[in-house]
Enzyme design. Structure first.
Site, mmCIF file in Angstrom:
data_model
loop_
_atom_site.group_PDB
_atom_site.id
_atom_site.type_symbol
_atom_site.label_atom_id
_atom_site.label_comp_id
_atom_site.label_asym_id
_atom_site.label_seq_id
_atom_site.Cartn_x
_atom_site.Cartn_y
_atom_site.Cartn_z
ATOM 1 C CG HIS A 139 -2.049 -0.981 1.093
ATOM 2 N ND1 HIS A 139 -2.246 -1.709 -0.051
ATOM 3 C CD2 HIS A 139 -3.028 -1.339 1.942
ATOM 4 C CE1 HIS A 139 -3.317 -2.490 0.119
ATOM 5 N NE2 HIS A 139 -3.802 -2.288 1.324
ATOM 6 C CG ASP A 541 -12.444 0.107 1.160
ATOM 7 O OD1 ASP A 541 -12.243 1.270 0.770
ATOM 8 O OD2 ASP A 541 -11.891 -0.871 0.669
ATOM 9 N NE ARG A 711 -6.500 1.317 -5.337
ATOM 10 C CZ ARG A 711 -7.007 0.103 -5.211
ATOM 11 N NH1 ARG A 711 -7.452 -0.300 -4.034
ATOM 12 N NH2 ARG A 711 -7.086 -0.720 -6.232
#
Length: 881
Positions: A139, A541, A711
């Site tokens: 990430h 998320d 994102r």
């Protein structure tokens, strides 16, 4: 007011002075006086001296385009050096000056557990069977370049050498000279990547963390764990124990990243084996020098005959096989082939001879020799194995459904995607029970399906030790799991790989328990998983979808129910926590987070993602890695053997009451307010973030779209840069306000005392509120917003943030934030005079960048300085996403 530890303060001062000297020596850029003037104005502004704020702003606005870069670079570099000093301070061992950041020892935790009623037998069994797995992800949140990180690591070594009280003046001068050179090298090194790393580059960076830190740290930690366990229970760790494991998503995570292909994954598997063979070769060479003894057990003699140096003979054979293994893997990486005869492929081929030598030494009375470097190598072999790292594969559920659907369609069996879940399950289980191949020999699948099948073929060619989990994002039904198992089997998989559904959004979390219960109901699957299941909980998320408070509560409840259902079906559940570095993505102190998990959910096994700059902050130096491993291990053992109590029913009801209000108010702003997305785009550097070459993965899931397509990392990164920190508190403000109005604060205080989950949530909220800054957020709005409606929204959000701070202080009965964390509070105060100019400059640069679109050289200078401000603010805040 707590000050920085004197040793830490001295190191920060020294590094800052050396940086200043480097800047002064910079030819043609006499900006040192200007930088000092800006720093003095920023300090005066924080002390709220009359007119200081305007003086700082005027100084920054007057900067010419040529002055922008050296000024931004100077403040960025200082913040990186301050981080370096803090990081080193956390592990320093200077006599009489133990760090105020030291963690509790293993022995202290074991003693506390035994005092609480845990027997020696249970403690030994639990520690011996412990499974903690760190998953290094790609990430993109590491802003610093690898080149600079290596210089910072050497600077840390210099600080350690300076901590010796017995240095001669000349020796001290030599270290200072090296430190000066390193800081000068850093000052003359471009701190911004201009090319995005490839997925293979990211994997190499992960391997470098193992080579430079974990390779040394892990045996040291296991030796400490073994000694503490022996002292507490009378027995040490089994020889083959591997309580810590390292996995990776680098080169395996293809969810939303088209740059991760099956060729990339194959290359990463081979790179891991090449690196492992190279590292083990160094170990074997050192062991051959050590193990010169002639006495050997009958078991070893049967293997080597009457050799005068039996141990060296065994090690020589291993050395030859490791050389062949390294050459074979290197050829594969380069796209050529090499002889695979007699290479080391299965872990037992390597651990077997080493353990034979170990048993022989012990049997011949040389236990102290056996427990030296040989034991270290055995422990590395059981932890890292021949593949070096366990690679996870991650793919979205719809890609597997598409692959099965194309097969079914080609075979004329129907339209799989239109089938009900029951029909899909029936078909998949029937095929899994059968023995005939499903994939037709002459079938030509679509390009996207061919890629899914090719990935499965690469995975099927690996040993179990090379594989972590197959993670399915957007999983919601048993067929999502069964389809992956079928595709793997069709590709030649000979053993059951862990297939892990990832539950991310609020709806996913709420549906997770029913989904897993339905999966456990499938008899064939219960046999396949052999009584063990892993489930991944997504923090990023869910927070972006529902706000931090609602997400935290949904995650807690999902874990409770998943634990209960697994127990009902006699399945051992491991929860895989997809946490990021920031509070908005589940971050915060690891031990508190683990100890606040629902009772029973940490049952001797724990899996967690580590990413970007957090990998460096936790595992970047061997001493730091030992400390982090100790912190996690003690927390997992304690959460397993002394879990927190169940929350009271009225506390649950209060959480439902709070989150009902927080969810609505969060979504009213983020989803329903038409001005929110334009406000976000204009007032944060979100649009410019894509220009930072952080990682191989695109910033958006789709090229177009609003906040929902963004994102979670750039979403958090953007708000952190302008200090509104919105994702971490929006919704909580309304919930706390309602609680105060409804006279519920006394009950919330009771919840904080008796419920670690709620106390941890409140502490994390306090930490993020302390990182927010209303004045800086307001400056971004004044500089960047050109619309009255957007300015009104900004004013409203800042007022809500202010009320949230006031209500939190009222709840905690404090007059200032971070009263209970004085060291962290002072660290923030030290950084402010360096982050403030970067914030003001960033707002000005964003405005200039938008005004200079298409103006060539001017825009290049502005963009480069803008990137440096992003890196500097990230360093000052100690996290990005």
């Amino acid at each position: 007011m707590t000050e920085l530890h004197p040793d830490l303060r001295e190191n920060v001062r020294m590094l800052g002075e050396l940086l200043g000297q480097s800047i002064q020596r910079h030819p043609g850029q006499d900006c040192y006086e200007l930088i000092e003037e800006i720093r003095a104005a920023a300090k005066a502004d924080r002390r709220q001296e009359s007119g200081s704020g305007q003086r700082l702003v005027n100084l920054l606005r007057k900067l010419s385009d040529d002055e922008l870069l050296p000024v931004t670079r100077a403040f960025n570099q200082f913040l990186n050096l301050a981080n370096l000093a803090e990081q080193y301070h956390g592990i320093r061992r200077k006599k009489g000056h133990q760090s105020d950041l030291m963690v509790e020892s293993l022995g202290q935790v074991f003693d506390r557990l035994k005092a609480g009623g845990v027997s020696s037998e249970e403690l030994h069994e639990r520690v011996s069977n412990l499974r903690i797995e760190f998953v290094l992800t790609a990430h993109p949140t590491e802003v610093a370049r690898r080149t600079l990180i290596m210089k910072y690591d050497e600077m840390s070594e210099c600080l350690a050498r300076l901590d010796h009280d017995d240095l001669m003046p000349a020796e001290r001068e030599e270290v200072i000279d090296r430190l000066t050179r390193l800081i000068t090298e850093a000052w003359h090194t471009d701190e911004i990547r201009h090319e995005r790393p490839t997925a293979v580059d990211e994997a190499k960076w992960g391997f470098a963390v193992i080579e430079n830190s974990l390779w040394q740290a892990l045996p040291r930690f296991l030796s400490s764990l073994d000694a503490s366990l022996t002292e507490s229970t009378g027995r040490g760790l089994p020889l083959d124990a591997s309580p810590i494991r390292i996995a990776s998503w680098m080169g395996g995570d293809r969810d939303g990243n088209p740059n991760v292909t099956h060729q990339v994954t194959r290359k990463v598997f081979l790179l891991g084996r090449w690196m492992a063979a190279d590292l083990y070769l160094r170990d074997i060479q050192a062991l051959r020098a050590e193990l010169s003894m002639w006495q050997a057990s009958d078991e070893l003699r049967q293997r080597v005959g009457d050799s005068r140096e039996p141990y060296r003979q065994v090690l020589a054979e291993l050395r030859e096989r490791l050389v062949k293994t390294r050459d074979w893997a290197e050829a594969g990486v380069n796209g050529t082939t090499a002889d695979a005869t007699d290479i080391l492929f299965e872990n037992e081929d390597f651990t077997g001879p080493l353990e034979l030598c170990y048993r022989s030494l012990v049997e011949c009375g040389m236990e102290s020799i056996a427990n030296g470097p040989l034991l270290d190598t055995i422990r590395r072999a059981h932890t890292f194995g021949l593949p070096l790292i366990r690679l996870d594969i991650r793919q979205e559920a719809s890609r597997h459904a598409e692959a099965v659907a194309e097969m079914v369609d080609y075979l004329g069996l129907g339209d799989y995607l239109s089938w009900s879940e029951a029909e899909r399950q029936e078909f998949l289980v029937k095929e899994l029970r059968g023995r005939r191949p499903l994939v037709p020999r002459n079938w030509e699948p679509s390009e996207s399906v061919r890629e899914v099948l090719a990935t499965c073929e690469v995975v099927a060619q690996q040993t179990p030790q090379a594989l972590g989990s197959y993670v399915i994002s957007m999983a919601s039904k048993p067929s999502d799991v069964l389809s992956v198992i079928l595709l793997l089997r069709e590709s030649g998989m000979k053993f059951p790989m862990r297939v892990v559904p990832l539950f991310e959004t609020l709806d996913d979390l709420k549906g997770a328990p029913d989904s897993m219960a339905a999966l456990y109901e499938v008899d064939w699957y219960r046999d396949y998983c052999q009584g063990r299941q892993e489930v991944m909980i997504g923090y990023s998320d869910s927070s972006k979808d529902a706000g931090q408070l609602m997400a935290a509560w949904a995650q807690y409840q999902a874990q409770e129910q998943l634990t209960r259902i697994a127990k009902q079906y006699d399945v051992h559940l491991t929860l895989f926590h997809g946490r990021g570095g920031t509070v908005g993505r589940g971050g915060g102190p690891a031990n508190r987070a683990i100890l606040s998990q629902p009772p029973g959910s940490v049952n001797g096994s724990f899996r967690i993602t580590e990413q970007g700059e957090m990998i460096r902050f936790k595992f970047g130096l061997p001493d730091l890695a030992v400390q982090s491993l100790t912190l996690y291990t003690t927390a997992v053992i304690e959460a397993t053997l002394a879990p927190p109590p169940e929350p009271e029913p009225e506390w649950r009801a209060t959480m439902d009451w709070l989150t009902e209000r927080s969810l609505k108010s969060y979504r009213d702003v983020v989803r329903e307010n038409p001005d929110f997305v334009p406000y976000f785009r204009q007032v944060t550097p979100e649009q410019a973030l894509g220009k930072l070459a952080l990682g191989s993965r695109p910033a958006r899931r789709k090229a177009t779209g609003g906040v929902e397509s963004l994102r979670a990392i750039p979403w958090i990164f953007a708000w952190t840069q302008m200090r509104l920190m919105l994702p971490s508190w929006l919704g909580s403000d309304v919930a706390l306000e309602a609680a105060a109005q409804d006279n519920r604060l006394p009950q919330l205080r009771e919840m904080m005392k008796g419920w670690p989950f709620f106390r941890t949530y409140v502490d994390m909220l306090e930490m993020v509120l302390a990182k927010s800054d209303l004045r800086i957020a307001s400056y971004y709005e004044q500089t960047l917003l050109d619309n009255d409606k957007l300015q009104a929204l900004g004013t409203d959000l800042r007022e809500r943030l202010q009320r949230c701070i006031q209500r939190l202080l009222e709840l905690k009965e404090q007059s200032d934030l971070l009263e209970g964390e004085p060291v962290f509070a002072h660290s923030m105060r030290v950084r402010n005079p360096y982050t403030d100019p970067l914030h003001y400059l960033q707002a000005e640069l964003l405005r200039r960048n938008r005004d200079s679109e298409g103006k060539g050289d001017v825009q290049d200078l502005v963009e480069r300085a803008l990137k440096v401000t992003m890196a500097g603010i990230a360093a000052g805040m100690r996290n990005t996403g």
